[in-house]
Design a protein around this motif. Structure first.
Motif, PDB file in Angstrom:
ATOM      1  N   ALA A  35      -2.941  45.297 -26.873  1.00  0.00           N
ATOM      2  CA  ALA A  35      -3.678  44.689 -27.980  1.00  0.00           C
ATOM      3  C   ALA A  35      -3.057  44.952 -29.344  1.00  0.00           C
ATOM      4  CB  ALA A  35      -5.128  45.158 -27.961  1.00  0.00           C
ATOM      5  N   VAL A  36      -2.645  46.195 -29.609  1.00  0.00           N
ATOM      6  CA  VAL A  36      -2.127  46.514 -30.937  1.00  0.00           C
ATOM      7  C   VAL A  36      -0.836  45.768 -31.242  1.00  0.00           C
ATOM      8  CG1 VAL A  36      -3.222  48.771 -31.115  1.00  0.00           C
ATOM      9  CG2 VAL A  36      -1.004  48.571 -30.000  1.00  0.00           C
ATOM     10  N   PHE A  37      -0.127  45.345 -30.214  1.00  0.00           N
ATOM     11  CA  PHE A  37       1.126  44.620 -30.437  1.00  0.00           C
ATOM     12  C   PHE A  37       0.865  43.237 -31.045  1.00  0.00           C
ATOM     13  CE2 PHE A  37       2.158  47.884 -27.427  1.00  0.00           C
ATOM     14  CZ  PHE A  37       3.426  48.289 -27.789  1.00  0.00           C
ATOM     15  N   GLN A  38      -0.376  42.741 -30.875  1.00  0.00           N
ATOM     16  CA  GLN A  38      -0.718  41.457 -31.485  1.00  0.00           C
ATOM     17  C   GLN A  38      -0.637  41.551 -33.001  1.00  0.00           C
ATOM     18  OE1 GLN A  38      -1.358  38.620 -29.639  1.00  0.00           O
ATOM     19  NE2 GLN A  38      -1.135  37.628 -31.650  1.00  0.00           N
ATOM     20  N   ALA A  39      -0.907  42.723 -33.561  1.00  0.00           N
ATOM     21  CA  ALA A  39      -0.825  42.894 -35.011  1.00  0.00           C
ATOM     22  C   ALA A  39       0.597  42.649 -35.501  1.00  0.00           C
ATOM     23  CB  ALA A  39      -1.288  44.298 -35.403  1.00  0.00           C
ATOM     24  N   ALA A  40       1.595  43.137 -34.746  1.00  0.00           N
ATOM     25  CA  ALA A  40       2.990  42.911 -35.126  1.00  0.00           C
ATOM     26  C   ALA A  40       3.348  41.435 -35.012  1.00  0.00           C
ATOM     27  CB  ALA A  40       3.911  43.753 -34.252  1.00  0.00           C
ATOM     28  N   VAL A  41       2.862  40.775 -33.957  1.00  0.00           N
ATOM     29  CA  VAL A  41       3.127  39.346 -33.779  1.00  0.00           C
ATOM     30  C   VAL A  41       2.522  38.553 -34.935  1.00  0.00           C
ATOM     31  CG1 VAL A  41       2.723  37.339 -32.307  1.00  0.00           C
ATOM     32  CG2 VAL A  41       3.277  39.552 -31.275  1.00  0.00           C
ATOM     33  N   ASP A  42       1.265  38.843 -35.271  1.00  0.00           N
ATOM     34  CA  ASP A  42       0.569  38.106 -36.327  1.00  0.00           C
ATOM     35  C   ASP A  42       1.210  38.338 -37.697  1.00  0.00           C
ATOM     36  OD1 ASP A  42      -1.145  37.200 -34.392  1.00  0.00           O
ATOM     37  OD2 ASP A  42      -2.770  38.592 -34.902  1.00  0.00           O
ATOM     38  N   ALA A  43       1.708  39.558 -37.925  1.00  0.00           N
ATOM     39  CA  ALA A  43       2.286  39.889 -39.229  1.00  0.00           C
ATOM     40  C   ALA A  43       3.778  39.585 -39.299  1.00  0.00           C
ATOM     41  CB  ALA A  43       2.049  41.363 -39.543  1.00  0.00           C
ATOM     42  N   GLY A  44       4.397  39.226 -38.161  1.00  0.00           N
ATOM     43  CA  GLY A  44       5.831  39.006 -38.146  1.00  0.00           C
ATOM     44  C   GLY A  44       6.610  40.276 -38.424  1.00  0.00           C
ATOM     45  N   ALA A  45       6.086  41.413 -37.952  1.00  0.00           N
ATOM     46  CA  ALA A  45       6.700  42.715 -38.216  1.00  0.00           C
ATOM     47  C   ALA A  45       7.429  43.224 -36.979  1.00  0.00           C
ATOM     48  CB  ALA A  45       5.631  43.729 -38.640  1.00  0.00           C
ATOM     49  N   PRO A  46       8.527  43.949 -37.153  1.00  0.00           N
ATOM     50  CA  PRO A  46       9.222  44.525 -35.997  1.00  0.00           C
ATOM     51  C   PRO A  46       8.417  45.652 -35.364  1.00  0.00           C
ATOM     52  CG  PRO A  46      10.216  45.310 -38.029  1.00  0.00           C
ATOM     53  CD  PRO A  46       9.207  44.279 -38.426  1.00  0.00           C
ATOM     54  N   VAL A  47       8.685  45.888 -34.098  1.00  0.00           N
ATOM     55  CA  VAL A  47       8.099  47.008 -33.362  1.00  0.00           C
ATOM     56  C   VAL A  47       9.211  48.014 -33.106  1.00  0.00           C
ATOM     57  CG1 VAL A  47       6.993  47.753 -31.220  1.00  0.00           C
ATOM     58  CG2 VAL A  47       6.333  45.579 -32.279  1.00  0.00           C
ATOM     59  N   VAL A  48       8.985  49.266 -33.487  1.00  0.00           N
ATOM     60  CA  VAL A  48       9.990  50.309 -33.295  1.00  0.00           C
ATOM     61  C   VAL A  48       9.436  51.357 -32.336  1.00  0.00           C
ATOM     62  CG1 VAL A  48      11.424  52.070 -34.393  1.00  0.00           C
ATOM     63  CG2 VAL A  48      10.912  49.945 -35.612  1.00  0.00           C
ATOM     64  N   PRO A  49       9.941  51.400 -31.091  1.00  0.00           N
ATOM     65  CA  PRO A  49       9.466  52.418 -30.139  1.00  0.00           C
ATOM     66  C   PRO A  49      10.063  53.791 -30.465  1.00  0.00           C
ATOM     67  CG  PRO A  49      10.355  50.459 -29.020  1.00  0.00           C
ATOM     68  CD  PRO A  49      10.807  50.402 -30.445  1.00  0.00           C
ATOM     69  N   LEU A  50       9.213  54.813 -30.402  1.00  0.00           N
ATOM     70  CA  LEU A  50       9.621  56.192 -30.602  1.00  0.00           C
ATOM     71  C   LEU A  50       9.404  56.962 -29.309  1.00  0.00           C
ATOM     72  CD1 LEU A  50       7.900  56.942 -34.046  1.00  0.00           C
ATOM     73  CD2 LEU A  50      10.167  55.987 -33.654  1.00  0.00           C
ATOM     74  N   ARG A  51      10.406  57.699 -28.882  1.00  0.00           N
ATOM     75  CA  ARG A  51      10.266  58.520 -27.675  1.00  0.00           C
ATOM     76  C   ARG A  51      10.115  59.970 -28.083  1.00  0.00           C
ATOM     77  NH1 ARG A  51      15.106  58.184 -25.445  1.00  0.00           N
ATOM     78  NH2 ARG A  51      14.694  56.042 -24.809  1.00  0.00           N
TER      79      ARG A  51
ATOM     80  N   ALA B  23       4.762  35.142 -29.997  1.00  0.00           N
ATOM     81  CA  ALA B  23       5.211  35.936 -28.848  1.00  0.00           C
ATOM     82  C   ALA B  23       4.029  36.455 -28.037  1.00  0.00           C
ATOM     83  CB  ALA B  23       6.067  37.101 -29.335  1.00  0.00           C
ATOM     84  N   ASP B  24       4.275  36.722 -26.780  1.00  0.00           N
ATOM     85  CA  ASP B  24       3.266  37.278 -25.878  1.00  0.00           C
ATOM     86  C   ASP B  24       3.193  38.784 -26.089  1.00  0.00           C
ATOM     87  OD1 ASP B  24       1.819  38.313 -23.714  1.00  0.00           O
ATOM     88  OD2 ASP B  24       2.513  36.735 -22.353  1.00  0.00           O
ATOM     89  N   ARG B  25       2.045  39.281 -26.521  1.00  0.00           N
ATOM     90  CA  ARG B  25       1.908  40.709 -26.807  1.00  0.00           C
ATOM     91  C   ARG B  25       2.120  41.564 -25.571  1.00  0.00           C
ATOM     92  NH1 ARG B  25      -3.500  38.822 -27.229  1.00  0.00           N
ATOM     93  NH2 ARG B  25      -4.890  39.656 -25.603  1.00  0.00           N
ATOM     94  N   ARG B  26       1.808  41.030 -24.392  1.00  0.00           N
ATOM     95  CA  ARG B  26       1.986  41.813 -23.159  1.00  0.00           C
ATOM     96  C   ARG B  26       3.467  42.021 -22.860  1.00  0.00           C
ATOM     97  NH1 ARG B  26      -2.476  38.758 -22.862  1.00  0.00           N
ATOM     98  NH2 ARG B  26      -4.411  39.750 -22.127  1.00  0.00           N
ATOM     99  N   VAL B  27       4.258  40.993 -23.076  1.00  0.00           N
ATOM    100  CA  VAL B  27       5.702  41.124 -22.876  1.00  0.00           C
ATOM    101  C   VAL B  27       6.281  42.100 -23.896  1.00  0.00           C
ATOM    102  CG1 VAL B  27       7.903  39.882 -22.892  1.00  0.00           C
ATOM    103  CG2 VAL B  27       5.875  38.804 -21.908  1.00  0.00           C
ATOM    104  N   LEU B  28       5.805  42.019 -25.126  1.00  0.00           N
ATOM    105  CA  LEU B  28       6.263  42.930 -26.161  1.00  0.00           C
ATOM    106  C   LEU B  28       5.903  44.372 -25.818  1.00  0.00           C
ATOM    107  CD1 LEU B  28       7.591  43.136 -28.942  1.00  0.00           C
ATOM    108  CD2 LEU B  28       5.356  42.673 -29.979  1.00  0.00           C
ATOM    109  N   ALA B  29       4.698  44.584 -25.317  1.00  0.00           N
ATOM    110  CA  ALA B  29       4.275  45.930 -24.925  1.00  0.00           C
ATOM    111  C   ALA B  29       5.143  46.465 -23.793  1.00  0.00           C
ATOM    112  CB  ALA B  29       2.808  45.918 -24.500  1.00  0.00           C
ATOM    113  N   ARG B  30       5.489  45.611 -22.803  1.00  0.00           N
ATOM    114  CA  ARG B  30       6.324  46.064 -21.695  1.00  0.00           C
ATOM    115  C   ARG B  30       7.731  46.423 -22.169  1.00  0.00           C
ATOM    116  NH1 ARG B  30       3.874  41.750 -18.632  1.00  0.00           N
ATOM    117  NH2 ARG B  30       5.794  40.521 -18.719  1.00  0.00           N
ATOM    118  N   ALA B  31       8.260  45.641 -23.102  1.00  0.00           N
ATOM    119  CA  ALA B  31       9.596  45.938 -23.611  1.00  0.00           C
ATOM    120  C   ALA B  31       9.600  47.275 -24.367  1.00  0.00           C
ATOM    121  CB  ALA B  31      10.067  44.819 -24.533  1.00  0.00           C
ATOM    122  N   ALA B  32       8.563  47.527 -25.177  1.00  0.00           N
ATOM    123  CA  ALA B  32       8.467  48.791 -25.905  1.00  0.00           C
ATOM    124  C   ALA B  32       8.313  49.964 -24.941  1.00  0.00           C
ATOM    125  CB  ALA B  32       7.293  48.746 -26.877  1.00  0.00           C
TER     126      ALA B  32
END
Length: 320
Positions: free
Chosen positions: A188-204, A256-265
């Motif tokens: 769900a939270v990945f939808q915020a990045a899609v809506d805002a056109g913002a990059p997602v940066v995964p941190l390990r 973009a599909d937020r579920r696909v984005l979440a899986r990639a992250a």
């Protein structure tokens, strides 16, 4: 939406924690660390008055310094690999310990997403409010769209946001231990990045012993474990290191599909092979600005039917 999805639980328990009797620092050193961290919490209480009136850049610098100093007095060494983009981003990290928050703030003082209960925590609740934390009531799933919209608005305003999309802590052992399954990143939270056109940066985020280099669960905060027991393990720990690896930024295309984005992250954070996804191109994976020898990855716009994912790479996750 089921309560199980809204309140995810990990399969980790006491068996994941280190056994008793391990050599640690002396009792005197533990007391010194406790006094030091109490002093930092008092300093944090003072910051609750100062932070709201500071410019954004100065506020970030103060929070970063406070978090790094707090980790230092606990005897925890911070190691960062990679470099964050110099602009707004949705930062997503795995969740092992209450120490994760200090580690993330020390690297990237972003607005945090946290459960409502954090508001009432002594000192930390005040500091969270002063730092602009977004709180959400996990007992009210219908509030989720409003929360996502608020995160998108913060991103559009140019501010970074940090979330822990697993929704619960786990032991941090990779490859996966038998104690799981771990439910994975909630989309769900990945939808915020899609809506805002913002990059997602995964941190390990990972914890290890500096002397042996082995991954440790000393800092983990799991299941029925109490916060005080977890804090005591950290106070007694010798050579504890928290590693924060900044992986490649994921740039969602419009719609973009937020579920696909979440899986990639999730793949970037947990070093999982990317899972195929049907449909249109969803995201591009670009190098962060990183010095030689740091953790980074490269990629390109994903082809139809696939997802490009990096080859290397107390919180709250939201299901949807």
């Amino acid at each position: 939406m089921s309560a199980e999805l809204w309140r995810p639980t990990a399969g980790c328990g006491p068996d994941c924690l280190p056994g008793e009797g391990r050599a640690g620092v002396s009792p005197g050193r533990q007391v010194a660390r406790l006094v030091g961290v109490l002093g930092m919490l008092l300093a944090g209480a003072g910051l609750t008055v100062l932070l709201p009136v500071l410019p954004a850049a100065r506020r970030a610098a103060v929070l970063r310094a406070w978090a790094r100093r707090t980790a230092g007095v606990l005897g925890v060494r911070l190691v960062v690999r990679g470099r964050l983009p110099r602009r707004r981003a949705l930062l997503v990290a795995n969740h092992v310990s209450w120490l994760d928050v200090f580690a993330v703030l020390a690297v990237a003082p972003a607005r945090l997403l946290a459960k409502r209960e954090v508001r009432s925590w002594p000192v930390l609740g005040l500091l969270a409010r002063a730092g602009g934390t977004v709180f959400v009531d996990r007992s009210r799933p219908r509030d989720l769209p409003r929360t996502v919209a608020r995160l998108a608005a913060i991103l559009r305003a140019g501010h970074p946001v940090t979330v822990f999309p697993e929704g619960t802590t786990w032991c941090g052992i990779v490859p996966p231990a038998a104690c799981r399954p771990r439910r994975g990143f909630r989309p769900a939270v990945f939808q915020a990045a899609v809506d805002a056109g913002a990059p997602v940066v995964p941190l390990r985020i990972s914890y290890r012993c500096a002397a042996t280099g082995a991954t440790t669960t000393t800092a983990a905060f799991l299941g029925d474990d109490t916060l005080w027991r977890s804090v005591r393990r950290v106070l007694a720990a010798r050579d504890l290191v928290v590693d924060v690896a900044v992986t490649a930024a994921l740039h969602p295309v419009p719609g973009a599909d937020r579920r696909v984005l979440a899986r990639a992250a999730e793949s970037a954070v947990h070093l999982l092979p990317p899972r195929p996804a049907a449909g249109r191109p969803t995201l591009a994976v670009l190098d962060p600005v990183a010095p030689p020898g740091s953790v980074a990855a490269s990629g390109s716009m994903s082809a139809p039917g696939s997802v490009a994912a990096p080859a290397v790479g107390a919180g709250l996750g939201l299901a949807a």
